[in-house]
Design an enzyme around this catalytic site. Sequence first.
Site, PDB file in Angstrom:
ATOM      1  N   GLY A 196       0.824  -1.213   0.000  1.00 43.42           N
ATOM      2  CA  GLY A 196       0.000   0.000   0.000  1.00 43.42           C
ATOM      3  C   GLY A 196       0.849   1.249   0.000  1.00 43.42           C
ATOM      4  N   ASP A 235      -1.600  -6.397  -7.468  1.00 41.33           N
ATOM      5  CA  ASP A 235      -2.782  -6.529  -6.604  1.00 41.33           C
ATOM      6  C   ASP A 235      -2.428  -7.562  -5.537  1.00 41.33           C
ATOM      7  OD1 ASP A 235      -5.189  -7.197  -5.406  1.00 41.33           O
ATOM      8  OD2 ASP A 235      -6.330  -7.028  -7.273  1.00 41.33           O
ATOM      9  N   VAL A 236      -2.394  -7.149  -4.292  1.00 39.39           N
ATOM     10  CA  VAL A 236      -1.956  -8.092  -3.246  1.00 39.39           C
ATOM     11  C   VAL A 236      -2.922  -9.271  -3.082  1.00 39.39           C
ATOM     12  CG1 VAL A 236      -0.596  -6.390  -1.957  1.00 39.39           C
ATOM     13  CG2 VAL A 236      -2.999  -6.773  -1.336  1.00 39.39           C
ATOM     14  N   SER A 256      -5.128  -0.576  13.779  1.00 37.18           N
ATOM     15  CA  SER A 256      -5.991   0.605  13.928  1.00 37.18           C
ATOM     16  C   SER A 256      -6.488   0.643  15.366  1.00 37.18           C
ATOM     17  CB  SER A 256      -7.183   0.471  12.980  1.00 37.18           C
ATOM     18  OG  SER A 256      -8.232   1.335  13.360  1.00 37.18           O
ATOM     19  N   TYR A 274     -14.566  -4.340   9.378  1.00 38.96           N
ATOM     20  CA  TYR A 274     -13.265  -3.659   9.322  1.00 38.96           C
ATOM     21  C   TYR A 274     -12.543  -3.811  10.668  1.00 38.96           C
ATOM     22  CZ  TYR A 274      -9.787   0.084   9.084  1.00 38.96           C
ATOM     23  OH  TYR A 274      -8.604   0.794   9.125  1.00 38.96           O
ATOM     24  N   ALA A 308     -12.939  -6.017  12.920  1.00 41.92           N
ATOM     25  CA  ALA A 308     -12.539  -7.415  13.166  1.00 41.92           C
ATOM     26  C   ALA A 308     -11.243  -7.740  12.437  1.00 41.92           C
ATOM     27  CB  ALA A 308     -13.649  -8.365  12.731  1.00 41.92           C
ATOM     28  N   LYS A 318      -8.847  -5.688  11.783  1.00 43.35           N
ATOM     29  CA  LYS A 318      -7.743  -4.989  12.458  1.00 43.35           C
ATOM     30  C   LYS A 318      -7.437  -5.636  13.819  1.00 43.35           C
ATOM     31  CE  LYS A 318      -6.716  -2.152   9.284  1.00 43.35           C
ATOM     32  NZ  LYS A 318      -5.378  -2.232   8.664  1.00 43.35           N
TER      33      LYS A 318
HETATM   34  N1  LIG Z   1      -6.646   6.543   7.481  1.00 43.24           N
HETATM   35  C1  LIG Z   1      -6.931   6.157   8.723  1.00 43.24           C
HETATM   36  O1  LIG Z   1      -7.637   6.850   9.468  1.00 43.24           O
HETATM   37  C2  LIG Z   1      -6.383   4.870   9.258  1.00 43.24           C
HETATM   38  C3  LIG Z   1      -6.483   4.629  10.635  1.00 43.24           C
HETATM   39  C4  LIG Z   1      -5.998   3.429  11.144  1.00 43.24           C
HETATM   40  C5  LIG Z   1      -5.432   2.491  10.290  1.00 43.24           C
HETATM   41  N2  LIG Z   1      -5.349   2.744   8.955  1.00 43.24           N
HETATM   42  C6  LIG Z   1      -4.754   1.710   8.090  1.00 43.24           C
HETATM   43  O2  LIG Z   1      -3.673   2.271   7.383  1.00 43.24           O
HETATM   44  C7  LIG Z   1      -3.461   1.493   6.206  1.00 43.24           C
HETATM   45  C8  LIG Z   1      -3.231   2.434   5.034  1.00 43.24           C
HETATM   46  O3  LIG Z   1      -4.438   3.117   4.743  1.00 43.24           O
HETATM   47  P1  LIG Z   1      -4.494   4.665   4.365  1.00 43.24           P
HETATM   48  O4  LIG Z   1      -5.265   5.326   5.433  1.00 43.24           O
HETATM   49  O5  LIG Z   1      -3.157   5.172   4.011  1.00 43.24           O
HETATM   50  O6  LIG Z   1      -5.483   4.620   3.090  1.00 43.24           O
HETATM   51  P2  LIG Z   1      -5.197   4.736   1.529  1.00 43.24           P
HETATM   52  O7  LIG Z   1      -4.576   6.036   1.202  1.00 43.24           O
HETATM   53  O8  LIG Z   1      -6.492   4.360   0.895  1.00 43.24           O
HETATM   54  O9  LIG Z   1      -4.102   3.609   1.254  1.00 43.24           O
HETATM   55  C9  LIG Z   1      -4.432   2.257   1.076  1.00 43.24           C
HETATM   56  C10 LIG Z   1      -3.273   1.614   0.332  1.00 43.24           C
HETATM   57  O10 LIG Z   1      -3.545   0.207   0.227  1.00 43.24           O
HETATM   58  C11 LIG Z   1      -3.347  -0.184  -1.114  1.00 43.24           C
HETATM   59  N3  LIG Z   1      -4.184  -1.315  -1.465  1.00 43.24           N
HETATM   60  C12 LIG Z   1      -5.480  -1.548  -1.136  1.00 43.24           C
HETATM   61  N4  LIG Z   1      -5.905  -2.683  -1.706  1.00 43.24           N
HETATM   62  C13 LIG Z   1      -4.852  -3.172  -2.416  1.00 43.24           C
HETATM   63  C14 LIG Z   1      -4.670  -4.311  -3.226  1.00 43.24           C
HETATM   64  N5  LIG Z   1      -5.660  -5.212  -3.445  1.00 43.24           N
HETATM   65  N6  LIG Z   1      -3.461  -4.506  -3.805  1.00 43.24           N
HETATM   66  C15 LIG Z   1      -2.471  -3.619  -3.624  1.00 43.24           C
HETATM   67  N7  LIG Z   1      -2.569  -2.516  -2.859  1.00 43.24           N
HETATM   68  C16 LIG Z   1      -3.764  -2.302  -2.270  1.00 43.24           C
HETATM   69  C17 LIG Z   1      -3.694   1.027  -1.938  1.00 43.24           C
HETATM   70  O11 LIG Z   1      -3.054   0.929  -3.182  1.00 43.24           O
HETATM   71  P3  LIG Z   1      -3.786   1.179  -4.615  1.00 43.24           P
HETATM   72  O12 LIG Z   1      -4.748   2.296  -4.407  1.00 43.24           O
HETATM   73  O13 LIG Z   1      -2.652   1.532  -5.547  1.00 43.24           O
HETATM   74  O14 LIG Z   1      -4.413  -0.107  -4.924  1.00 43.24           O
HETATM   75  C18 LIG Z   1      -3.122   2.147  -1.091  1.00 43.24           C
HETATM   76  O15 LIG Z   1      -1.752   2.330  -1.373  1.00 43.24           O
HETATM   77  C19 LIG Z   1      -4.686   0.586   6.064  1.00 43.24           C
HETATM   78  O16 LIG Z   1      -4.367  -0.720   6.487  1.00 43.24           O
HETATM   79  C20 LIG Z   1      -5.690   1.204   7.010  1.00 43.24           C
HETATM   80  O17 LIG Z   1      -6.611   0.261   7.507  1.00 43.24           O
HETATM   81  C21 LIG Z   1      -5.790   3.918   8.425  1.00 43.24           C
END
Ligand SMILES: NC(=O)c1ccc[n+]([C@@H]2O[C@H](COP(=O)([O-])OP(=O)(O)OC[C@H]3O[C@@H](n4cnc5c(N)ncnc54)[C@H](OP(=O)(O)O)[C@@H]3O)[C@@H](O)[C@H]2O)c1
Length: 249
Positions: A17, A61-62, A138, A151, A153, A155
């Site tokens: 990601g 795609d993971v 998270s 979601y 669950a 995490k």
């Molecule tokens: N934002 C928050 O408030 C928050 C809080 C707690 C935890 N988190 C966690 O932080 C992590 C990163 O999220 P983010 O907030 O930075 O959101 P984001 O900007 O939407 O980033 C998600 C990343 O995951 C990648 N991804 C998703 N599905 C994929 C797939 N099938 N294959 C390859 N890559 C994939 C996306 O890549 P592509 O778009 O290129 O596919 C993107 O780079 C997540 O695990 C999320 O649950 C976020």
Amino acid sequence: MECMNKNTNTKAAIVTGASSGIGCAVSQKLCALGYEVFGFGRDFSKTKWHETDKIHPIVCDVLDTAQLCAHVRQIAAQHSVHVLVNNAGVGYYGLHEELSPDKIKRLVRTNLETPMILTQQLLRHLKKNAGYIINISSVTAAQSNPHGCAYGATKAGLASFSRSLFDESRKYGVKSITISPDMTQTNLYRNADFREGDDAASYLLPDDVADAVEWILAQRDSVIVTDITLKPQHHRIQRKVNKNCGHQL
Ligand SMILES: NC(=O)c1ccc[n+]([C@@H]2O[C@H](COP(=O)([O-])OP(=O)(O)OC[C@H]3O[C@@H](n4cnc5c(N)ncnc54)[C@H](OP(=O)(O)O)[C@@H]3O)[C@@H](O)[C@H]2O)c1
């Protein structure tokens, strides 16, 4: 995949990601710290790298497990992998009855299955290198999440996996770590009917999580920070009324 230097002694890091949000910031941080970073994502056209970033973007795609494992095996064969950041994730929210089976599968496979598979693929290398597995969970892992049951669950599952993995692998020098961010200003909530508050004290920035990664890696050998929870000063989210306006919940 870009051409890679087989003769480098540089420590390598794998970040899933990496194309946006937290994963992008963490990749940039690791790059600045001198790691050779392999960042996985499906679409890097949106990614805003710094000019100095020398990250290898791996379009993958993971959820395509065969392709994912092939990439990782190739990287591990040619590089000394010291850090794995399990960060790729998706978020689907709302009443559980309104989630489709496909969305539930995507949540579980992206947020939980993929970190387990990547860890399995890399664990022998990480044992050899006394490396780090950093799991981006998270705050939802430790709380009740109405409108985000599935979601939350995934995490909680990731945090549980990370905790058990620490106990299983610590004697081999491996450091399994959980970072649990609260609301962070990224695109994760694109599918949600809420977003962060406007007040800058009501959300984290991706760089805050990247700073936590830097701090984890800066500890002296034998000191392991197993869990970090990051929260903004204020707890404020807004319902999305339309694209440009919202009211506070
Ligand atoms: N934002 C928050 O408030 C928050 C809080 C707690 C935890 N988190 C966690 O932080 C992590 C990163 O999220 P983010 O907030 O930075 O959101 P984001 O900007 O939407 O980033 C998600 C990343 O995951 C990648 N991804 C998703 N599905 C994929 C797939 N099938 N294959 C390859 N890559 C994939 C996306 O890549 P592509 O778009 O290129 O596919 C993107 O780079 C997540 O695990 C999320 O649950 C976020």
